[in-house]
Motif scaffolding. Sequence first.
Motif: not given
Length: 109
Positions: A99-109
């Motif tokens: 979940r943390k990695e998915a959230t981080e990827k969401q903010y990187v875009r």
Amino acid sequence: MYAESDQRPLGSRAPRFIKSSKPLHRTWQVLIFLLGLAVVAGGVVLLPLPGPGWLIIFAGIGLWATEFPWAQRVLRWTKRQVLEWTHWLKARRQARRRRKEATEKQYVR
């Protein structure tokens, strides 16, 4: 998911020369019971204090498990519960990490 030790038959693990004599075996069992009781009681006393109270209690049950089938069953059940809990905890940590990695990827875009 059973521990490897679950395959052993239940019963006394006293040396053969002790098992060969009924009075000696009873004396052995009484000594093991009293020693285990002292260890478990010491663990119970240490529970409210910082330290290894539960480990000492489990050590006392382990001592009883060398001689008594009921303690062997308690110890096997406890091992299974701890194993299930650690697997649950590991799965929970992995889910949290995903979940943390998915959230981080969401903010990187």
